[in-house]
Design an enzyme around this catalytic site. Sequence first.
Site, mmCIF file in Angstrom:
data_model
loop_
_atom_site.group_PDB
_atom_site.id
_atom_site.type_symbol
_atom_site.label_atom_id
_atom_site.label_comp_id
_atom_site.label_asym_id
_atom_site.label_seq_id
_atom_site.Cartn_x
_atom_site.Cartn_y
_atom_site.Cartn_z
ATOM 1 N N SER A 145 0.838 -1.208 0.000
ATOM 2 C CA SER A 145 0.000 0.000 0.000
ATOM 3 C C SER A 145 0.865 1.247 0.000
ATOM 4 O O SER A 145 2.002 1.227 0.471
ATOM 5 C CB SER A 145 -0.879 0.018 1.251
ATOM 6 N N TYR A 158 -1.447 0.412 10.508
ATOM 7 C CA TYR A 158 -1.635 -0.297 9.240
ATOM 8 C C TYR A 158 -0.454 0.015 8.322
ATOM 9 O O TYR A 158 0.118 -0.884 7.683
ATOM 10 C CB TYR A 158 -2.967 0.155 8.621
HETATM 11 N N1 LIG Z 1 -8.814 -0.548 -1.014
HETATM 12 C C1 LIG Z 1 -7.829 0.302 -0.855
HETATM 13 O O1 LIG Z 1 -8.036 1.512 -0.954
HETATM 14 C C2 LIG Z 1 -6.423 -0.176 -0.592
HETATM 15 C C3 LIG Z 1 -5.417 0.776 -0.559
HETATM 16 C C4 LIG Z 1 -4.105 0.372 -0.349
HETATM 17 C C5 LIG Z 1 -3.832 -0.969 -0.177
HETATM 18 N N2 LIG Z 1 -4.825 -1.889 -0.198
HETATM 19 C C6 LIG Z 1 -4.441 -3.307 -0.037
HETATM 20 O O2 LIG Z 1 -4.797 -4.003 -1.214
HETATM 21 C C7 LIG Z 1 -5.190 -5.332 -0.885
HETATM 22 C C8 LIG Z 1 -6.583 -5.594 -1.405
HETATM 23 O O3 LIG Z 1 -7.486 -4.646 -0.867
HETATM 24 P P1 LIG Z 1 -9.036 -4.642 -1.208
HETATM 25 O O4 LIG Z 1 -9.514 -3.260 -0.990
HETATM 26 O O5 LIG Z 1 -9.241 -5.294 -2.495
HETATM 27 O O6 LIG Z 1 -9.595 -5.563 -0.022
HETATM 28 P P2 LIG Z 1 -10.998 -6.310 0.183
HETATM 29 O O7 LIG Z 1 -11.966 -5.887 -0.830
HETATM 30 O O8 LIG Z 1 -11.339 -6.170 1.607
HETATM 31 O O9 LIG Z 1 -10.597 -7.840 -0.120
HETATM 32 C C9 LIG Z 1 -9.742 -8.460 0.759
HETATM 33 C C10 LIG Z 1 -9.461 -9.871 0.289
HETATM 34 O O10 LIG Z 1 -8.587 -10.468 1.247
HETATM 35 C C11 LIG Z 1 -9.111 -11.706 1.649
HETATM 36 N N3 LIG Z 1 -8.742 -12.005 3.020
HETATM 37 C C12 LIG Z 1 -8.898 -11.202 4.104
HETATM 38 N N4 LIG Z 1 -8.456 -11.846 5.197
HETATM 39 C C13 LIG Z 1 -7.996 -13.044 4.807
HETATM 40 C C14 LIG Z 1 -7.441 -14.153 5.478
HETATM 41 N N5 LIG Z 1 -7.260 -14.163 6.783
HETATM 42 N N6 LIG Z 1 -7.108 -15.233 4.753
HETATM 43 C C15 LIG Z 1 -7.296 -15.251 3.419
HETATM 44 N N7 LIG Z 1 -7.830 -14.256 2.728
HETATM 45 C C16 LIG Z 1 -8.180 -13.158 3.414
HETATM 46 C C17 LIG Z 1 -10.600 -11.570 1.499
HETATM 47 O O11 LIG Z 1 -11.194 -12.852 1.397
HETATM 48 P P3 LIG Z 1 -12.681 -13.211 2.023
HETATM 49 O O12 LIG Z 1 -13.632 -13.121 0.882
HETATM 50 O O13 LIG Z 1 -12.521 -14.584 2.536
HETATM 51 O O14 LIG Z 1 -12.975 -12.216 3.081
HETATM 52 C C18 LIG Z 1 -10.681 -10.748 0.227
HETATM 53 O O15 LIG Z 1 -10.617 -11.565 -0.908
HETATM 54 C C19 LIG Z 1 -5.057 -5.416 0.635
HETATM 55 O O16 LIG Z 1 -3.794 -5.919 0.952
HETATM 56 C C20 LIG Z 1 -5.158 -4.002 1.079
HETATM 57 O O17 LIG Z 1 -4.507 -3.786 2.306
HETATM 58 C C21 LIG Z 1 -6.121 -1.507 -0.402
#
Ligand SMILES: NC(=O)c1ccc[n+]([C@@H]2O[C@H](COP(=O)([O-])OP(=O)(O)OC[C@H]3O[C@@H](n4cnc5c(N)ncnc54)[C@H](OP(=O)(O)O)[C@@H]3O)[C@@H](O)[C@H]2O)c1
Lengths: 252, 448
Positions: A145, A158
Amino acid sequence: MSRAHTSGQKVAFLGATRGMGRALARQMAERGDALFLLGRDDEELARSASDLEARGAESVEHAHCDLEDPTSFGPALDAATEALGGLDTVVVTAGIFATQQALEEDSELLARLLRVDFTHSVLFCEQARRRLLAQGGGNLCVFSSVAGDRGRKPIVLYGASKAGLSRYLEGLDHRYRAEGLRVLTVKPGFVRTGMTAGLPEPPFAGDPEDVARSVLKAMDRGDAVVYAPAPWRAVMAVIRHLPRAVMRRVEF
Amino acid sequence: MTKRSKRGANGSRLSGWGRHSAPGSELKTENLERGSMDVPLSRGLGRSYGDSSLPPADKPVALNTTLADRILSFDTESGLLRAEAGLALAELNRLFLPRGWFTPVSPGTQYVTLGGMVAADVHGKNQHVDGDFGDHVTRLKMRVADGRVLWCGPEEHADLFFGSIGGMGLLGHILEVEFTMRRVPSQWIWQETERVPNIDAFEQALSAAAKDWPMTVGWIDCVAGGTSLGRGILMKGRWATASEAPKHAPRPKPRPRLPFDLPEWALGRLSVRAFNELYYRKHFRKETRGLVDPQSFFYPLDILRDWNRMYGRRGFTQWQGLLPRSAKSGAARRMLEILSARGGASFLAVIKDCDKAGVGTLSFPAPGITLALDIPMRDDTQALIDALNQQLLVEGGRIYLAKDSLTREEDFRAMEPRLEEFGRLREAWDPEHKLKSAQSIRLLGDSA
Ligand SMILES: NC(=O)c1ccc[n+]([C@@H]2O[C@H](COP(=O)([O-])OP(=O)(O)OC[C@H]3O[C@@H](n4cnc5c(N)ncnc54)[C@H](OP(=O)(O)O)[C@@H]3O)[C@@H](O)[C@H]2O)c1
Ligand SMILES: Cc1cc2nc3c(=O)[nH]c(=O)nc-3n(C[C@H](O)[C@H](O)[C@H](O)COP(=O)(O)OP(=O)(O)OC[C@H]3O[C@@H](n4cnc5c(N)ncnc54)[C@H](O)[C@@H]3O)c2cc1C
């Protein structure tokens, strides 16, 4: 850079069920990659597998893999390698988020977040790295991130986990690129997913589909780092250079 | 993950396509089963014009379904498709048209969700042949007010099933939709258009075209008066055969955004007049025929994203009424006369004949003619809508809930003898009226 694997890759994917992972897995399925899904909820995995099949992927299988349980990592990656008949790419979009306030108030939540987003993510990547290197290399694409680029008031904790993860991935790239391991660190800015639903939206917010497109391009080029949506590269370049005295005062 | 929008808590508002807003926030999650546990309403892409998709004032939160967009199964033989309710029609089209499949019924925009298509029982250019979207739905997975999650269809919980088709989200949250896709012979449309001199000719032209064409619709120039009242362009179409169509797929078009709200005068009487005149004249040949891209045939308005900003901050409404076959001849003319007598400038007016009654308890379409008029919000818009509704009552017609923001409860009740039956369904499935919307408070007497 070589464009050896532009499509038809064998991909083990941790986190394809939701958010940016869902979008990226869909684009991979549409261009003809073979996918194997890893995750913690079998029903969700099965539903996402069906979705990917409806979009053109050949039968998508899945295995249990929970970032809270490192003993699940090895067997899950082995199942993927076996089902795919090899492994070219491992993608990790799985991760969790909590606000600074929630993490300050709840040390158990904090411990869990540090485990999932840093310690166990690293343990998972180590397992993936070994398997990829054993086959002569491949892509390891991991979502960190922009939060890890600088210590910032609203995301101290975080951000620290993501900083650690980014640094680890950077080191992997330095150490193993010559052996054929192509590590791509993805640094998303604010992206509209379930993770950020309900948070106030900053400028340059983006959508998962656009992030997925940039990531695929970067992966095909063999880039080491990609910021997405693109403006965040410039935004973070500025923030990385702001003096401490300023960072103490501003609220972002 | 399930989270509630913070903006809701501190004074945020939600609005429909007409930009008319109400206090409220959205709960946005991939998991509709979890998200639907304690909210009064689901909403999709918010393309209903008025307050159908806005939550009630006493519990101002709506479940936004758009993250729940997975396709769960598709049978390449029968075309049976099952998907989560938040799947957008645009995505369905993008994926399936190149493979030779299309939605059985499409509204005039592709930025709608499957859930919204069921809840409004949407109709399209093929209404006179294929009925409404609900005619092609085979099963729905729903969360009902008592907390149960269940499947319904024509044979299981049929009352819930038919009540939910066209039920505007008031009988339960639609979690999954199963329906039958339609095979199409090419990715192109053969279209013919003709100029029609006035509204009476329009009614005749539509019914004549209905015999030979599976898809028809008319665009009306609402500004022209006198003997030209209701002149316009009739569009007729069918899928091009494989041998007629070019071998290549239509090229995707860029979708520029309207980056700011236009000032209110921009859509004043003069500019509307100029636009309508131009559009009619541009169509200078009396007739055209040829191959067109389905995008421009089905979704001409989707070319400009956020075109609703054209109407400025106050926004607009649409009045869409059904004039049943039982109405005395000239009903469409009488409606247009009211519009022009009151100086109502309508930027866009659409006329379409219907031939099938919807299967839903409250489905809008029925045999007759439907007229849809976009009307900017002004101080006198309420009076105009009231006048249109008074005439509609005389004609024995009804309004389309998915477009409405200003109809009065007493007028609605007078138009809708079917409300009694719908009320019984609500008593059976949701006696406490946990499910409600800003619209059901306005039109069905739900408590606020
Ligand atoms: N969204 C943003 O603005 C943003 C910004 C910077 C970085 N990020 C990073 O980008 C990545 C993806 O973000 P996102 O926004 O797409 O997140 P999201 O929509 O919340 O999706 C998270 C994914 O992670 C899986 N997951 C969570 N906990 C887990 C566990 N214990 N074991 C296995 N799988 C798990 C979830 O699976 P389930 O379906 O089983 O819950 C889901 O598929 C993350 O690393 C996040 O920190 C996001
Ligand atoms: C340019 C334009 C052209 C249009 N053309 C046509 C047309 O030709 N024919 C036609 O019939 N309509 C037409 N419409 C109207 C549109 O098709 C309907 O309003 C449709 O319901 C919008 O879908 P949505 O996903 O945006 O739903 P929303 O507007 O978000 O919601 C509409 C209603 O559906 C309910 N709902 C949505 N999702 C669910 C769910 N999962 N479970 C339960 N209830 C749910 C909401 O509560 C609300 O009552 C048009 C709209 C526009 C903007």
